[in-house]
Design an enzyme around this catalytic site. Structure first.
Site, PDB file in Angstrom:
ATOM      1  N   ASP A   1      -2.042   6.059  -4.606  1.00  0.00           N
ATOM      2  CA  ASP A   1      -1.419   6.865  -3.552  1.00  0.00           C
ATOM      3  C   ASP A   1       0.024   7.204  -3.938  1.00  0.00           C
ATOM      4  O   ASP A   1       0.965   6.973  -3.168  1.00  0.00           O
ATOM      5  CB  ASP A   1      -1.437   6.124  -2.212  1.00  0.00           C
TER       6      ASP A   1
ATOM      7  N   SER B   1       2.452   4.057  -4.417  1.00  0.00           N
ATOM      8  CA  SER B   1       3.380   4.967  -3.737  1.00  0.00           C
ATOM      9  C   SER B   1       4.644   5.204  -4.572  1.00  0.00           C
ATOM     10  O   SER B   1       4.541   5.821  -5.635  1.00  0.00           O
ATOM     11  CB  SER B   1       3.677   4.455  -2.327  1.00  0.00           C
TER      12      SER B   1
ATOM     13  N   HIS C   1      -2.403   5.020   3.844  1.00  0.00           N
ATOM     14  CA  HIS C   1      -1.453   4.586   2.812  1.00  0.00           C
ATOM     15  C   HIS C   1      -1.423   3.061   2.692  1.00  0.00           C
ATOM     16  O   HIS C   1      -1.311   2.510   1.607  1.00  0.00           O
ATOM     17  CB  HIS C   1      -0.065   5.121   3.174  1.00  0.00           C
TER      18      HIS C   1
END
Ligand SMILES: CCN(CC)CCN(C[C@]12C[C@](c3ccc(C(F)(F)F)cc3)(C1)C2)C(=O)Cn1c(SCc2ccc(F)cc2)nc(=O)c2c1C=CC2
Length: 406
Positions: free
Chosen positions: A273, A250, A328
Site C-alpha cells: 500500500d 505506506s 490501509h
C-alpha cells in the site's frame, strides 16, 4: 473488547516450519545509529518469554500525538485496548537454521514504529528469513528512543566507564516523537527529506547485519540476552547476504523504492500500500530491481497509482495486485487486535477476514521473493497470487485511472 471469546484476539503466529525468535538491536548512542527489531528462525524455547508488542508507554503517547488526540486520555485507552499483547515469537531465543537465511529489511509507515508489523515479520522468519524491522529516527515514527551519554558532571563515578565508552549508568534514554506537518508547511520537502533518511537507515541496518555476519563484534547499546555471535557466518549457517530484499508499508513503501535506487544489494522490493508522495519522479528510471506493489482496496487513488505505473518496465518485473475488502490498516498488526465493530469503526479492519488478507499478502510476497532472490523453496506454489489469480485478489488495481488523465 466487544468480540465473542471464540475469536481470540491476538497477532497470528507464523505458518512456516521454523520457530521464531525476536530481539532488539541499537547501534551506538546517537539518533544517527541504527535501531531495529530482529525476527529470525530459532530453537524452540518453551522457557523463553514473548516480547511486548508495545514495549514502552511513550509509544502510546506518540501515537496520541500522531492521532491528534489528548495524551493522558488516549494512553489509558491504548493501554486498555492494546497494552497486554505479546508478539508471537521467543524473546532472545538462540538463532537456529540448517541453511543460510535470506534477509529482509522492513520499513514502517508514517506514525508507526518497528514492532507494529510482527504478523508479517514473524511469518517471514518462520519461513526461514532473517527480518530487521527498522525504527526510523526521521520523526515519522509515533515515537522512538536513543541514548545520550550523561554530561561529565552527572556521571556516576561509582561505575568505572568501560574502555568501550559509557556504561548503562552513564547513558540517558531520549525520546523523539512524531513531527506533524506545521500549519501551512508544504508536504513534499519534509517527506522527501525523510524518505532519503529512511532509505539510509535501511542501508545502515543492512551494513550492521553484514558486520555481524562477518563476526565483527558489534556493540548493542540495549542490554538484551541475545547472543549475537550465533549469527556469525563461520560457525553457523546464518545470513545469505546475496539474497536481500527490502519491504515496507505506506511511507515504508516509498522507502522501498528509494532504498532500491540507492543500494543494489537489495535485489528486489515489496511495497505494501505504498504512499508515493515523498518520492521524486527523477529516481524512477534509476531503479533497476523488480518491485511488487501489494495494495489495499480502499487506500489508493489515481494520482498515487499513476506514480507506481511510471515504474512499469518491459525488462524489469514490476507487478501489482489489490487485495479485495482491505483497508490501509489491514497490513499493520492493529487489524488483528480489536473486535469487528471497533475495528471497522476505526478503519482498522476491512470487509475481508484480517488473517485471510495477511495470508494472501504473505504468500504472494514469498512467491515473489523466491522468484527474484532465487530461493529453492516451495513458495512458487503461490505464483498465481503474483498475477492476482485468486477470488480475493484483483490483478493490478481497482482504481479507475482514466480520471487521472482528465
Ligand atoms: C489524523 C492523523 N493523520 C496523520 C497524518 C492521518 C492518520 N492516518 C490514518 C490512520 C492511521 C490510523 C490509526 C492508527 C492506529 C489506530 C489505533 F487506534 F488502533 F491505535 C487507529 C487509527 C489513523 C488510520 C495515516 O496517516 C495513514 N497512513 C499511515 S498509517 C501507519 C500506521 C500508523 C500508526 C499505527 F499505529 C499503525 C500504522 N502510514 C503512512 O505511511 C501514511 C498514511 C497516510 C499517508 C502515508
Amino acid at each position: 473488547m466487544g468480540s465473542s471469546c471464540s475469536n481470540h484476539l491476538g497477532i497470528p503466529p507464523g505458518n512456516g516450519p521454523n520457530a521464531v525468535g525476536c530481539t532488539d538491536f541499537m547501534m551506538d548512542h546517537t539518533a544517527e545509529g541504527t535501531f531495529f527489531r530482529l525476527y529470525y528462525p530459532c530453537q524452540e524455547m518453551e522457557s523463553a518469554g514473548k516480547p511486548d508488542w508495545v514495549p514502552y508507554k511513550e509509544y502510546f503517547n506518540g501515537l496520541a500525538d500522531f492521532m491528534k488526540m489528548n495524551r493522558a486520555l488516549s494512553e489509558r485507552i491504548f493501554n486498555y485496548l492494546f497494552g497486554s499483547f505479546k508478539i508471537p515469537a521467543y524473546l532472545d531465543a538462540p538463532f537456529k537454521s540448517n541453511e543460510k537465511c535470506p534477509v529482509i529489511i522492513f520499513s514502517h509507515g508514517l506514525g508507526a514504529f518497528r514492532t507494529l508489523y510482527s504478523a508479517i515479520c514473524a511469518e517471514m522468519a518462520s519461513q526461514g528469513f532473517i527480518v530487521a524491522s527498522v525504527e526510523h529516527r526521521d520523526q515519522s515514527a509515533s515515537a522512538t528512543y536513543y541514548f545520550c551519554e550523561k554530561p561529565e558532571s552527572e556521571r556516576s563515578n561509582a561505575s568505572l566507564t568501560k574502555s568501550s565508552g559509557a556504561t548503562q549508568q552513564n547513558l540517558v534514554k531520549e525520546w523523539m516523537y512524531y513531527r506533524a506537518l506545521q500549519h501551512g508547511e508544504s508536504e513534499f520537502p519534509l517527506r522527501n527529506k525523510q524518505v532519503k533518511q529512511r532509505a539510509d537507515e535501511c542501508i545502515l541496518a543492512l551494513d550492521k547485519l553484514t558486520e555481524i555476519n562477518s563476526g565483527i563484534s558489534v556493540q548493542n547499546v540495549l542490554e538484551t540476552h541475545f547472543d549475537w555471535s550465533t549469527l556469525k557466518d563461520s560457525c553457523h549457517n546464518s545470513m545469505d547476504l546475496c539474497r536481500i530484499a527490502v519491504m515496507g508499508h505506506s511511507f515504508g513503501g516509498a522507502t522501498v523504492i528509494e532504498a532500491l535506487c540507492k543500494e543494489v544489494k537489495f535485489k528486489c522490493g515489496v511495497a505494501l500500500d505504498s504512499w508515493m508522495t515523498p518520492l521524486d519522479d527523477e529516481i524512477f528510471p534509476r531503479v533497476k530491481q523488480p518491485i511488487f506493489f501489494i495494495n489495499s482496496e480502499k487506500f489508493q487513488w489515481a494520482g498515487n497509482i499513476s506514480r507506481m505505473k511510471k515504474l512499469d518496465s518491459a525488462v524489469i518485473q514490476r507487478k501489482m495486485i489489490t487485495i479485495r475488502g482491505t483497508v490501509h490498516q489491514s497490513f499493520p498488526d492493529f487489524t488483528f487486535l480489536t473486535g469487528n465493530w471497533i475495528g471497522k469503526l476505526m478503519k482498522l479492519k476491512g470487509e475481508i477476514d484480517p488473517e485471510l488478507a495477511i495470508d494472501l499478502c504473505n504468500k504472494a510476497t514469498l512467491a515473489f521473493l523466491q522468484r527474484h532472490l532465487g530461493l529453492e523453496k516451495n513458495f512458487n506454489q503461490w505464483d498465481p497470487l503474483i498475477n492476482g489469480e485468486d477470488e480475493n485478489l484483483i490483478p493490478g488495481t481497482n482504481v479507475n485511472l482514466l480520471q487521472s488523465a482528465i
